[in-house]
Motif scaffolding. Structure first.
Motif, PDB file in Angstrom:
ATOM      1  N   SER A   1       0.837  -1.207   0.000  1.00  0.00           N
ATOM      2  CA  SER A   1       0.000   0.000   0.000  1.00  0.00           C
ATOM      3  C   SER A   1       0.871   1.256   0.000  1.00  0.00           C
ATOM      4  O   SER A   1       0.507   2.273  -0.617  1.00  0.00           O
ATOM      5  N   LEU A   2       2.025   1.201   0.668  1.00  0.00           N
ATOM      6  CA  LEU A   2       2.946   2.341   0.639  1.00  0.00           C
ATOM      7  C   LEU A   2       3.474   2.579  -0.773  1.00  0.00           C
ATOM      8  O   LEU A   2       3.640   3.726  -1.195  1.00  0.00           O
ATOM      9  N   SER A   3       3.721   1.491  -1.507  1.00  0.00           N
ATOM     10  CA  SER A   3       4.188   1.627  -2.887  1.00  0.00           C
ATOM     11  C   SER A   3       3.156   2.358  -3.734  1.00  0.00           C
ATOM     12  O   SER A   3       3.492   3.212  -4.567  1.00  0.00           O
ATOM     13  N   MET A   4       1.882   2.031  -3.524  1.00  0.00           N
ATOM     14  CA  MET A   4       0.823   2.695  -4.273  1.00  0.00           C
ATOM     15  C   MET A   4       0.692   4.165  -3.872  1.00  0.00           C
ATOM     16  O   MET A   4       0.428   5.025  -4.711  1.00  0.00           O
TER      17      MET A   4
ATOM     18  N   SER B   1      -6.719   6.277  -5.989  1.00  0.00           N
ATOM     19  CA  SER B   1      -5.601   7.199  -5.788  1.00  0.00           C
ATOM     20  C   SER B   1      -5.933   8.629  -6.192  1.00  0.00           C
ATOM     21  O   SER B   1      -5.176   9.555  -5.897  1.00  0.00           O
ATOM     22  N   LEU B   2      -7.057   8.839  -6.870  1.00  0.00           N
ATOM     23  CA  LEU B   2      -7.457  10.188  -7.270  1.00  0.00           C
ATOM     24  C   LEU B   2      -8.022  10.988  -6.110  1.00  0.00           C
ATOM     25  O   LEU B   2      -8.136  12.209  -6.184  1.00  0.00           O
ATOM     26  N   TYR B   3      -8.375  10.301  -5.009  1.00  0.00           N
ATOM     27  CA  TYR B   3      -9.052  10.959  -3.891  1.00  0.00           C
ATOM     28  C   TYR B   3      -8.083  11.221  -2.745  1.00  0.00           C
ATOM     29  O   TYR B   3      -7.074  10.539  -2.578  1.00  0.00           O
TER      30      TYR B   3
ATOM     31  N   MET C   1      -4.754   4.847   0.411  1.00  0.00           N
ATOM     32  CA  MET C   1      -4.279   3.589  -0.176  1.00  0.00           C
ATOM     33  C   MET C   1      -4.151   2.501   0.886  1.00  0.00           C
ATOM     34  O   MET C   1      -4.380   1.319   0.604  1.00  0.00           O
ATOM     35  N   GLY C   2      -3.804   2.903   2.112  1.00  0.00           N
ATOM     36  CA  GLY C   2      -3.731   1.928   3.203  1.00  0.00           C
ATOM     37  C   GLY C   2      -5.087   1.329   3.521  1.00  0.00           C
ATOM     38  O   GLY C   2      -5.210   0.134   3.781  1.00  0.00           O
ATOM     39  N   ILE C   3      -6.128   2.163   3.499  1.00  0.00           N
ATOM     40  CA  ILE C   3      -7.483   1.662   3.759  1.00  0.00           C
ATOM     41  C   ILE C   3      -7.901   0.680   2.666  1.00  0.00           C
ATOM     42  O   ILE C   3      -8.471  -0.385   2.952  1.00  0.00           O
TER      43      ILE C   3
END
Length: 445
Positions: free
Chosen positions: A153-156, A386-388, A398-400
């Motif tokens: 998720s960190l990568s994203m 990722s747009l939000y 992204m973590g959620i």
């Protein structure tokens, strides 16, 4: 180099893909190679601990699994598969806990330090695996590994930091390609070690564990040396305490599905995130459950052995990698949602074909549709997510989503196994196909 040129060609001339995306791609690939190589080794590992575990934990866990096996009516030869499923569910549940918390912390103190923490934890888990002369240490190693898996998720979140609206889909497609390649090459490496292990006695698992550690250690050094922080000080959230205080909103299911940890977004954005999160969870809950029981179905209906099943998943991975590398990365921003909808529609006839399969060609058709759908859905939905969120809450968003996916993957196999052995494969897959109409219709709205 040719691949990088082709990546750039898919982006408008005034928009170039940030080099950090390639660093994340390589880091993820190394991580996934180490992570997936253990999968073919699990049956041999469990057999080793059955014979050599002195703590009594193996016998106790096996008795619990056998109770579940008898409850759902699964044949005895699937005990090892269910045991592996238990370990997988535990791993996913730990991801569910860790991903949003570490993502939120990275919004405050930066991505690099939290990512390094995760990579150190992953490398440490492989050291513990090499030292695991009993099942207790091995499960503790998997426990540490699961808590450290927030690196995905960190990568994203990092890709969101360095990407524009136009380049974000390319970055998410590269994440999908890393997963596809990891799940193609990693299990092959593990299969080679599995064949080698048959001729060995004693603690044979030390060699593959050290190999996995070497991959993870190289990943750690590579990341520390090449990665530059992507979340500048002025864009970070202000309070670590506030991020930790939001832990309840990141773990409590009611708060998690309501995205209450996202505090600096428009109410309309929160509404869209809630809908997208619901779609993502329902899809992965049904999908992961049916994916897990696919090994049961192919063995039960077509008498596939482990090698044939390995080639089956190899073929699925190849199709996914080709589609993500040649098509998904070129999708323009305004077509991301429609592509995700197409992918969700394709998974419905896929599981219908698999559920009704009595001939090989029907199974192959279902698996091809399965691979195409998988290649499209997750990268596109993660791009949409990722747009939000503002810059200092991208990691939390992204973590959620990663946490919702991990929870779905923890629960899906349990419910699917109960349905598969209690109702039969045809009813299970057709019910799953009908259930998957819900997320696609919800996303279309």
């Amino acid at each position: 180099m040719d691949q990088k040129r082709s990546q750039t060609k898919s982006i408008p001339q005034n928009e170039k893909l940030n080099p950090t995306v390639y660093i994340i791609f390589i880091s993820l690939l190394l991580d996934l190679l180490a992570f997936t190589m253990i999968l073919p080794l699990l049956p041999s590992l469990l057999e080793h601990y059955r014979l050599n575990d002195t703590t009594g934990l193996y016998k106790w866990l096996l008795s619990q699994i056998q109770y579940f096996q008898e409850l759902v009516g699964a044949p005895e030869q699937y005990s090892s598969v269910l045991f592996g499923g238990f370990l997988g569910s535990m791993f996913s549940f730990l991801q569910f806990i860790a991903s949003p918390i570490l993502g939120g912390i990275s919004d405050v103190i930066g991505r690099k330090i939290v990512m390094v923490f995760c990579l150190v934890g992953i490398a440490s888990s492989y050291v513990l695996w090499a030292l695991s002369n009993n099942l207790t240490i091995f499960i503790f190693a998997r426990f540490i590994g699961g808590l450290s898996k927030a690196n995905v998720s960190l990568s994203m979140a990092i890709i969101s930091d360095v990407s524009s609206v136009k380049t974000r889909s390319v970055g998410m497609a590269l994440v999908g390609i890393a997963f596809s390649l990891g799940f193609i090459i990693g299990p092959l490496i593990g299969a080679i070690f599995a064949v080698w292990a048959k001729s060995k006695t004693g603690e044979w698992f030390v060699v593959p564990a050290i190999f996995a550690f070497c991959l993870s250690f190289f990943d750690l050094i590579f990341f520390i040396y090449f990665f530059k922080e992507t979340l500048p000080q002025e864009k970070r959230a202000k309070s670590v305490w506030k991020s930790l205080h939001n832990a309840k909103a990141l773990i409590d299911l009611r708060d998690l599905f309501q995205f209450r940890a996202i505090t600096d977004a428009k109410s309309s954005d929160i509404t869209q995130l809630r809908k997208l999160g619901t779609v993502y969870f329902i899809y992965l809950f049904i999908y992961s459950g049916l994916e897990f029981t696919l090994t049961f179905l192919t063995h039960h209906t077509f008498k596939y052995n482990s090698m044939q099943q390995g080639w089956m998943f190899f073929g699925i991975g190849i199709i996914m990698a080709v589609i993500q590398g040649s098509y998904v990365r070129k999708i323009p921003p305004h077509k991301i949602k429609s592509t995700a909808i197409i992918g969700l529609w394709l998974i419905v006839p896929s599981f219908v074909c698999v559920g009704l399969a009595s001939w090989s060609w029907t199974l192959y058709l279902g698996l091809i549709l399965f691979a195409v759908s998988t290649a499209l859905v997750v990268p596109c939905m993660m791009t949409m997510a990722s747009l939000y969120g503002t810059a200092h809450q991208k990691g939390t968003v992204m973590g959620i989503f990663r946490s919702l996916g991990a929870l779905a993957r923890a629960l899906g196999p349990i419910f699917a196994s109960i349905a598969f052995w209690g109702l039969g494969s045809t009813v299970t897959y057709l019910t799953g196909a009908i259930g998957l109409l819900w997320p696609v219709l919800l996303l279309q709205k």
